[in-house]
Enzyme design. Sequence first.
Site, PDB file in Angstrom:
ATOM      1  N   TYR A 166      50.950  12.202  -2.478  1.00 11.49           N
ATOM      2  CA  TYR A 166      51.065  12.133  -3.745  1.00 11.49           C
ATOM      3  C   TYR A 166      51.555  13.381  -4.378  1.00 11.49           C
ATOM      4  O   TYR A 166      52.496  13.285  -5.129  1.00 11.49           O
ATOM      5  CB  TYR A 166      49.648  11.551  -4.283  1.00 11.49           C
ATOM      6  CG  TYR A 166      49.869  11.055  -5.848  1.00 11.49           C
ATOM      7  CD1 TYR A 166      50.499   9.811  -6.181  1.00 11.49           C
ATOM      8  CD2 TYR A 166      49.248  11.957  -6.750  1.00 11.49           C
ATOM      9  CE1 TYR A 166      50.644   9.566  -7.422  1.00 11.49           C
ATOM     10  CE2 TYR A 166      49.362  11.431  -8.215  1.00 11.49           C
ATOM     11  CZ  TYR A 166      49.898  10.410  -8.394  1.00 11.49           C
ATOM     12  OH  TYR A 166      50.156  10.066  -9.786  1.00 11.49           O
ATOM     13  N   GLY A 169      54.704  14.429  -3.009  1.00 10.25           N
ATOM     14  CA  GLY A 169      55.814  13.528  -3.608  1.00 10.25           C
ATOM     15  C   GLY A 169      56.320  13.700  -4.754  1.00 10.25           C
ATOM     16  O   GLY A 169      57.513  13.396  -5.187  1.00 10.25           O
ATOM     17  N   ARG A 207      38.962   5.034  -9.456  1.00  7.65           N
ATOM     18  CA  ARG A 207      38.833   6.192 -10.493  1.00  7.65           C
ATOM     19  C   ARG A 207      37.453   6.291 -10.981  1.00  7.65           C
ATOM     20  O   ARG A 207      36.397   5.384 -11.307  1.00  7.65           O
ATOM     21  CB  ARG A 207      39.709   5.742 -11.714  1.00  7.65           C
ATOM     22  CG  ARG A 207      41.243   5.508 -11.287  1.00  7.65           C
ATOM     23  CD  ARG A 207      41.820   6.868 -10.724  1.00  7.65           C
ATOM     24  NE  ARG A 207      43.223   6.760 -10.659  1.00  7.65           N
ATOM     25  CZ  ARG A 207      43.860   7.373 -11.502  1.00  7.65           C
ATOM     26  NH1 ARG A 207      43.634   7.950 -12.488  1.00  7.65           N
ATOM     27  NH2 ARG A 207      45.320   7.087 -11.239  1.00  7.65           N
ATOM     28  N   ASN A 211      35.061   3.240 -12.165  1.00 10.99           N
ATOM     29  CA  ASN A 211      33.943   3.121 -11.273  1.00 10.99           C
ATOM     30  C   ASN A 211      32.499   3.100 -12.264  1.00 10.99           C
ATOM     31  O   ASN A 211      31.951   2.125 -12.141  1.00 10.99           O
ATOM     32  CB  ASN A 211      34.006   4.285 -10.232  1.00 10.99           C
ATOM     33  CG  ASN A 211      34.545   4.074  -8.953  1.00 10.99           C
ATOM     34  OD1 ASN A 211      35.295   2.886  -9.131  1.00 10.99           O
ATOM     35  ND2 ASN A 211      34.659   4.673  -8.081  1.00 10.99           N
ATOM     36  N   TYR A 225      30.393  12.220  -7.034  1.00 14.02           N
ATOM     37  CA  TYR A 225      31.057  12.659  -5.951  1.00 14.02           C
ATOM     38  C   TYR A 225      30.549  14.185  -6.074  1.00 14.02           C
ATOM     39  O   TYR A 225      31.033  14.904  -7.225  1.00 14.02           O
ATOM     40  CB  TYR A 225      32.393  12.526  -5.490  1.00 14.02           C
ATOM     41  CG  TYR A 225      32.986  11.260  -5.507  1.00 14.02           C
ATOM     42  CD1 TYR A 225      31.961  10.071  -5.194  1.00 14.02           C
ATOM     43  CD2 TYR A 225      34.284  10.865  -5.596  1.00 14.02           C
ATOM     44  CE1 TYR A 225      32.358   8.894  -4.925  1.00 14.02           C
ATOM     45  CE2 TYR A 225      34.804   9.387  -5.396  1.00 14.02           C
ATOM     46  CZ  TYR A 225      33.599   8.507  -5.284  1.00 14.02           C
ATOM     47  OH  TYR A 225      34.170   7.156  -5.067  1.00 14.02           O
ATOM     48  N   GLY A 226      29.999  14.891  -4.931  1.00  9.41           N
ATOM     49  CA  GLY A 226      29.873  16.177  -5.156  1.00  9.41           C
ATOM     50  C   GLY A 226      28.307  16.226  -6.287  1.00  9.41           C
ATOM     51  O   GLY A 226      27.778  15.624  -6.432  1.00  9.41           O
ATOM     52  N   ASP A 227      28.316  17.390  -6.784  1.00  6.98           N
ATOM     53  CA  ASP A 227      27.156  17.766  -7.720  1.00  6.98           C
ATOM     54  C   ASP A 227      27.450  17.330  -9.201  1.00  6.98           C
ATOM     55  O   ASP A 227      26.605  17.401 -10.045  1.00  6.98           O
ATOM     56  CB  ASP A 227      26.633  19.171  -7.568  1.00  6.98           C
ATOM     57  CG  ASP A 227      27.507  20.379  -8.194  1.00  6.98           C
ATOM     58  OD1 ASP A 227      28.951  19.594  -8.646  1.00  6.98           O
ATOM     59  OD2 ASP A 227      27.485  21.441  -8.060  1.00  6.98           O
ATOM     60  N   GLY A 228      28.768  16.658  -9.298  1.00  7.59           N
ATOM     61  CA  GLY A 228      29.134  16.190 -10.707  1.00  7.59           C
ATOM     62  C   GLY A 228      29.629  17.400 -11.795  1.00  7.59           C
ATOM     63  O   GLY A 228      29.829  17.223 -12.934  1.00  7.59           O
ATOM     64  N   ARG A 232      37.117  17.148 -15.691  1.00  7.51           N
ATOM     65  CA  ARG A 232      38.491  16.505 -15.987  1.00  7.51           C
ATOM     66  C   ARG A 232      38.453  16.342 -17.412  1.00  7.51           C
ATOM     67  O   ARG A 232      37.692  16.569 -18.254  1.00  7.51           O
ATOM     68  CB  ARG A 232      38.575  15.149 -15.224  1.00  7.51           C
ATOM     69  CG  ARG A 232      38.663  15.113 -13.762  1.00  7.51           C
ATOM     70  CD  ARG A 232      39.617  15.474 -13.097  1.00  7.51           C
ATOM     71  NE  ARG A 232      39.857  15.322 -11.797  1.00  7.51           N
ATOM     72  CZ  ARG A 232      39.292  16.149 -10.684  1.00  7.51           C
ATOM     73  NH1 ARG A 232      38.503  17.343 -11.076  1.00  7.51           N
ATOM     74  NH2 ARG A 232      39.287  16.163  -9.521  1.00  7.51           N
TER      75      ARG A 232
HETATM   76  N1  UDP Z   1      34.584  10.863  -8.914  1.00  6.67           N
HETATM   77  C1  UDP Z   1      33.077  10.565  -8.869  1.00  6.67           C
HETATM   78  N2  UDP Z   1      32.782   9.385  -8.944  1.00  6.67           N
HETATM   79  C2  UDP Z   1      33.382   8.237  -8.485  1.00  6.67           C
HETATM   80  C3  UDP Z   1      35.199   8.552  -8.595  1.00  6.67           C
HETATM   81  C4  UDP Z   1      35.610   9.737  -8.794  1.00  6.67           C
HETATM   82  O1  UDP Z   1      32.286  11.472  -9.142  1.00  6.67           O
HETATM   83  O2  UDP Z   1      33.039   6.847  -8.560  1.00  6.67           O
HETATM   84  C5  UDP Z   1      35.262  12.137  -9.128  1.00  6.67           C
HETATM   85  C6  UDP Z   1      36.246  12.486  -8.122  1.00  6.67           C
HETATM   86  O3  UDP Z   1      35.673  13.420  -7.040  1.00  6.67           O
HETATM   87  C7  UDP Z   1      36.895  13.591  -9.218  1.00  6.67           C
HETATM   88  C8  UDP Z   1      36.788  13.090 -10.619  1.00  6.67           C
HETATM   89  O4  UDP Z   1      35.686  12.064 -10.466  1.00  6.67           O
HETATM   90  O5  UDP Z   1      36.362  14.871  -9.154  1.00  6.67           O
HETATM   91  C9  UDP Z   1      38.029  12.390 -11.034  1.00  6.67           C
HETATM   92  O6  UDP Z   1      38.370  11.330 -10.043  1.00  6.67           O
HETATM   93  P1  UDP Z   1      39.500  10.338 -10.404  1.00  6.67           P
HETATM   94  O7  UDP Z   1      39.480   9.629  -9.087  1.00  6.67           O
HETATM   95  O8  UDP Z   1      39.379   9.818 -11.337  1.00  6.67           O
HETATM   96  O9  UDP Z   1      40.822  11.259 -10.672  1.00  6.67           O
HETATM   97  P2  UDP Z   1      41.390  12.674  -9.903  1.00  6.67           P
HETATM   98  O10 UDP Z   1      40.722  13.146  -8.961  1.00  6.67           O
HETATM   99  O11 UDP Z   1      42.751  12.108  -9.574  1.00  6.67           O
HETATM  100  O12 UDP Z   1      41.548  13.410 -11.031  1.00  6.67           O
END
Ligand code: UDP
Length: 341
Positions: A166, A169, A207, A211, A225-228, A232
């Site tokens: 992506y 690309g 997303r 989600n 995902y991870g420690d949050g 963004r």
């Molecule tokens: N993320 C999360 N829980 C989810 C989906 C995504 O914590 O259920 C996290 C993901 O790891 C990232 C952030 O949220 O750090 C944004 O993810 P998203 O897929 O929305 O967009 P992108 O990574 O393309 O910015």
Amino acid sequence: MKKTDRDGPRATVQPLALNVVAGGAGFIGSHLCRALLDRGESVLCLDNLQTSRPSNLRALEGHPRFRFLRHDIGQPMPAEVLRMAPRITRVWNLACAASPPLYQRDPEHTMLTNVVGTNNLLRLAEAAKARFLLTSTSEVYGDPEIHPQAEDYRGNVSCTGPRACYDEGKRAAEALTFDYGRAGRAQVRVARIFNTYGPNMDPDDGRVVSNLICQALRGNEMTVYGDGSQTRSFCYVSDMVAGLMALMDAEFDGMEPVNLGNPHEMTVNELLGHVVALTGTRARVVHRPLPVDDPRRRRPDISRAGALLGWAPRVSLAEGLDATCAWFAEELVAEPAAGVA
Ligand code: UDP
């Protein structure tokens, strides 16, 4: 043929612009189609329906100035589209799976959609003498070492990782677009879109906004995902569409990309807090591993969009999340109640 009184004023007052919107059944594309129709233009929507939803177009079906053609932009342009070239004034490329789990499902297709697909649309714009707009992405900055990200930052992208199909690309698509512009083959515009949310998102595209909201509404575990602590910056879709239209309309040479996004940055944990407060959910929060190459921080510098377009986002996170939650609640009504406590 004799001109009637009705034909004359109509033709002069409303010279219909014909827009080709590739990816018009998708999340942002469907809002763009609606906005173009609302200002009196015509839309030919091309979409392969790979990750987009036909239901996004339901409200547009039957509109006299709207047409949908199922087509994958990586394939040669259908003859019937080429025949319309003399009438086409604008070509918008919003066609590509954009959610990490979905664009990684068929990485070869993702890469080729961006490279071959963008080239096919640029050729159409060249033949039509139409203006072309590419929706690129904040992903061209990769996991950024500069914060916030301005357009002159060249990025920190892994060209070998799972996001490369992506990120690289889109970088190739930008290069191709600017090459057409430099050679005078088409007037071009490149938008770098940052995280965007709102109605018409696919509830299951993976997303973070969709989600968390859908998990809360369904009473399922909420996944961080991870420690949050990663950040963004989330832009409401109506602001994004206004920015894209302003960029397409702007009179400048087009030879520089323009960031579009909302600079209000927050951690995933903060976003989670907002969704929990808004929905009143008691769902459990579970942590999952951070995806490979997940950017740590992301926030757009939108000074260029402000100076060039006079554009800035207007919708606050509270308003935007409220509208998005309400929309998802309606969408999920039809679902079986499994998972809801
Ligand atoms: N993320 C999360 N829980 C989810 C989906 C995504 O914590 O259920 C996290 C993901 O790891 C990232 C952030 O949220 O750090 C944004 O993810 P998203 O897929 O929305 O967009 P992108 O990574 O393309 O910015």
